[in-house]
Write an enzyme that holds these catalytic residues in place. Sequence first.
Site, PDB file in Angstrom:
ATOM      1  N   HIS A  39       0.459  -1.561   0.115  1.00  0.00           N
ATOM      2  CA  HIS A  39       0.608  -0.147  -0.027  1.00  0.00           C
ATOM      3  C   HIS A  39       1.227   1.526   0.006  1.00  0.00           C
ATOM      4  O   HIS A  39       2.007   1.605   0.244  1.00  0.00           O
ATOM      5  CB  HIS A  39      -1.069   0.368   1.091  1.00  0.00           C
ATOM      6  N   HIS A 153       5.541   6.679  -0.613  1.00  0.00           N
ATOM      7  CA  HIS A 153       6.302   5.786  -1.219  1.00  0.00           C
ATOM      8  C   HIS A 153       5.255   3.691  -0.264  1.00  0.00           C
ATOM      9  O   HIS A 153       4.388   3.848  -0.088  1.00  0.00           O
ATOM     10  CB  HIS A 153       7.085   5.334   0.240  1.00  0.00           C
TER      11      HIS A 153
END
Length: 216
Positions: A39, A153
Amino acid sequence: MGTSLWLQPPRNSPIWQQLATTIQGLKPIFSDSENFEPHITLTSNISVNTQGQVDFVLDRAVAAAKCVPQGFQIHLSSVKYGSRFFKKVYLQVEPTPELLSLARICREDFVYMPEAMSQARNYQAMSAEERQKIDTQVGQRAAEWTRNEYDPHVSLVYSDLYPVEDADRRTIETRLEDTFGSGYDESGLGWKNGRFALVRCEGPVDEWEVLGVRDF
């Protein structure tokens, strides 16, 4: 961290499987590592107490993402190493204008605006001018957060171990090349559209609770 809104690859897509396999495969290198789903965190510190609030967050996020005519594209780049538990080993995500705009909207609508409304004596009873002033302040605050704090990220490892030894880095980078191919960081690795997940991130990682999801 409270409740967070995640942007995930399409479930069961090749990139989902590759990232999930990588996260699982790197666990043996870090004795305290946890397993978690791939995710990008769009924002944390969301307060939701009812299913209606969960639905509002997810539906609003989908509406914002669908404003991108050509589809919402995520671009992954090189592997990075950090000192923090949640950013130990991660793939940097290109901060495209579309992604930054989505993160700003989410921070504004789901974190800062609810805070401002709860602190106001009676937001709904305020004059249009008073509400506009609050709206402007909230928007500026969200823009500043996006500009100065947001760092998109995809984490591959959660761990308190630091630093990451050179030998372990070589092992990690070899595994990434085996999974994604040589030069993966310059080959357009990423995904289009995907899934929003609202996750209550409280306590140990294996106790985190998915409150709801929306595919888009």
